[in-house]
Design an enzyme around this catalytic site. Sequence first.
Site, PDB file in Angstrom:
ATOM      1  CG  HIS A  92      -0.561   0.307   2.492  1.00 31.28           C
ATOM      2  ND1 HIS A  92      -0.260  -0.659   3.429  1.00 31.28           N
ATOM      3  CD2 HIS A  92      -0.325   1.489   3.095  1.00 31.28           C
ATOM      4  CE1 HIS A  92       0.119  -0.082   4.548  1.00 31.28           C
ATOM      5  NE2 HIS A  92       0.099   1.226   4.376  1.00 31.28           N
ATOM      6  CG  ASP A 229       0.332  -4.038   2.829  1.00 26.33           C
ATOM      7  OD1 ASP A 229       0.882  -3.545   1.825  1.00 26.33           O
ATOM      8  OD2 ASP A 229      -0.440  -3.390   3.562  1.00 26.33           O
ATOM      9  CB  SER A 614       2.725   1.731   6.445  1.00 27.88           C
ATOM     10  OG  SER A 614       1.469   1.369   6.885  1.00 27.88           O
TER      11      SER A 614
HETATM   12  N1  ARG Z   1      -4.570   0.496   7.470  1.00 29.40           N
HETATM   13  C1  ARG Z   1      -3.286   0.481   6.859  1.00 29.40           C
HETATM   14  C2  ARG Z   1      -2.665   1.884   6.963  1.00 29.40           C
HETATM   15  O1  ARG Z   1      -3.158   2.707   7.654  1.00 29.40           O
HETATM   16  C3  ARG Z   1      -3.330  -0.003   5.453  1.00 29.40           C
HETATM   17  C4  ARG Z   1      -3.992   0.893   4.480  1.00 29.40           C
HETATM   18  C5  ARG Z   1      -4.028   0.436   3.071  1.00 29.40           C
HETATM   19  N2  ARG Z   1      -4.974  -0.607   2.834  1.00 29.40           N
HETATM   20  C6  ARG Z   1      -6.289  -0.432   2.526  1.00 29.40           C
HETATM   21  N3  ARG Z   1      -7.041  -1.486   2.403  1.00 29.40           N
HETATM   22  N4  ARG Z   1      -6.847   0.742   2.330  1.00 29.40           N
HETATM   23  O2  ARG Z   1      -2.011   2.425   6.120  1.00 29.40           O
HETATM   24  N1  GLU Z   2      -1.110   1.359   7.597  1.00 31.69           N
HETATM   25  C1  GLU Z   2      -0.512   2.430   8.352  1.00 31.69           C
HETATM   26  C2  GLU Z   2       0.448   3.276   7.532  1.00 31.69           C
HETATM   27  O1  GLU Z   2       0.285   3.458   6.357  1.00 31.69           O
HETATM   28  C3  GLU Z   2       0.155   1.877   9.526  1.00 31.69           C
HETATM   29  C4  GLU Z   2      -0.884   1.450  10.409  1.00 31.69           C
HETATM   30  C5  GLU Z   2      -1.032   2.380  11.563  1.00 31.69           C
HETATM   31  O2  GLU Z   2      -1.600   3.467  11.452  1.00 31.69           O
HETATM   32  O3  GLU Z   2      -0.561   1.923  12.599  1.00 31.69           O
HETATM   33  O4  GLU Z   2       1.344   3.874   8.049  1.00 31.69           O
END
Ligand code: ARG
Ligand code: GLU
Length: 679
Positions: A92, A229, A614
Amino acid sequence: MITLKLTYMTKKLLITTILLFSSLFVFADEGMWLPSQIAQRIADMQSKGFKLTAEDIYSVNNSSLKDAIVHFNGGCTGEIISNEGLLITNHHCGYSQIQSHSSVEHDYLRDGFWAMSRAEELPNKNLKVSFLEYMEDVTDKVLAGYDPAMTEQEREALVKKNSDQIKKDAESKGKGLQARVAPLYYGNQYFVWVYKVFTDVRLVGAPPSSIGKFGGDTDNWMWPRHTGDFSLFRIYAGKDNEPAAYSPDNVPYKPKRSFKINASGIKEGDFTLVYGFPGRTNEYLMSDAVRYTAELSNPHKIKLRTLRLDIQNREMEKDPAVRIQYASKNANVSNAWKKWQGEMKGIYKMKAIENKQEFEAKFTEWSKGKPEYEGLVEKFTALYAALEPLAFVADYQKEAINAVEILSYAANPKKDSAAFYKDYFQPIDKDIFIALFTEYDKSVSDQYKAPYFKETLSKYGSVEAWADDLFNDESLAKAAQVYVETNRYFNDNIKPQIDSINYELALLYRTYMRGQIEYNKVNRGTRVFYPDANSTLRVAYGSVKGYSPSDAVYYTPVSSLEGIMQKDNPQIYDYNIPQKLRDLYAAKDYGVWEVDGSVPVAFIATNHTSGGNSGSPVLDANGNLIGVNFDRVWEGTMSDVVFDPDVCRNIALDIRYALFLIDKLAGAQHLLDEMEIIR
Ligand code: ARG
Ligand code: GLU
């Protein structure tokens, strides 16, 4: 015991003393620590199993773990896994790069991408990675010339002037250096961070989205998780190994340090360390601010994004071309939308507002007769009461008006029409305009609406009629006008009020920060203090551990390929894995990556992380790579505001799943050959 008129030097001492004092205890795993001050935590870390020294984590003179870590395009983290500049981050995090090389004919989002030779690695516009060279406390220099009689604005101007000079001096010392000066503890301390920045960074590999984004937005922010990921890039440098603009003559960067990969596995209880760039946390907020977030801001922003997502999803469902166009945008809108929901729940469940109010009452009692702190809480409350309606308008300006794509595009003097229209589908934008402008009209009170908005709406009679006219092909000038007029009104009338309140809040928070530390010390409290995240490099440590999200439910900490097969469903977009993975599973063709008849996929641990972490390396007790961080569990997303050791967990890709995919799915053995894998 209590110094009344603290000079800023004693204030600084105060913070340092508290940190030193704290290191005598064993703590819960809350905290994101400054690498240059990790010596203050190292005893605690070692008592929990860490085998290395503070110098191994961060050193200015010798190579240390920090030299294998990059800030990836300012928003994510990445780490070096070969001595030829190979870098791993999340799928991502590389998503928009993967998307930008994709089209319906060669769809790397759908099918994945693997460069089978260096010549096939794909250069990227507007991508940079930054290595931290060093960081340094520059509080004295930043505040040189400070006089307590100054207003907050004057202080700010002084800080900016001194900071600019510090940056200039630092950047003049070498090629590709970029410096940043930023406050910690609400401006009780300042640091400079000096980075070496590389801009020739090429895409090397990415699994198909059906692996890299497996579970999609359904599983996002959740455990159990089965997302592969990750994506791979390579940093290129000039012949001198220094940063250079893209050129076919550039060569793979030779890093000062790269991570060895520990493929021998993890289990519950193992020590873990996450080393990366968390973006923003607010652990020391007043209850008023937390209440605004949970009761007003989040619910409204969630409502606005639900409207956008429903429209986007509907159209993406209908047309594969639109699905590609909106893939990245949709993921971004959905990501915060889902996080805010978990955050609200977590704040309520932890009784964070009540607990903070309780602390504030005790603090108020304690502060009586202490001129520095007396009356602080009441002042905060008055300021927040004035701020709240204005912040609400700001939320709507950003999440409603400015979320309509054509408006900001039309108003942008540096239009890149090819880039914009490549990923633009007008029927989506028009429906979003109608939905969001209708909400804005309903929710923002008349006194705060831009006069242009009110006049135009009454001229057309309805938002729909307004949209019909605006979304004529000829209407770019009108779209620009909507954006310019509403933002002008906001910037001239609302924002200055917000800024002036924020100046006052900044000063109060600077004092309150010291007050909280002093209160804790004097009352022999157990609270630990670490600076809020600010997109600078931090160390978080903890251990692999399951958790109980709700009554009678317990989650174990490691997921495997079995879970992918259980979720696999060709009828559901988010769970439709590539046939090749099904075949590998059917044949049990796991190669050397097999563990107990399956392949490990992801794990959770107690590290305190945030957005920006991330792609961060998850390291074992010896500093070897065991995982790549990519998320947090839903029940723990309030950790940006308040941390609960019982449920706050980071989610990491088990590095062995990435290695298995590179080997068996991609057949990219040449990449594994570059890595140093310990088994
Ligand atoms: N929650 C994770 C972060 O904050 C992954 C985000 C990307 N994935 C998604 N399904 N939108 O970045
Ligand atoms: N998916 C998040 C990012 O893009 C990390 C997850 C979080 O917020 O801890 O940094």
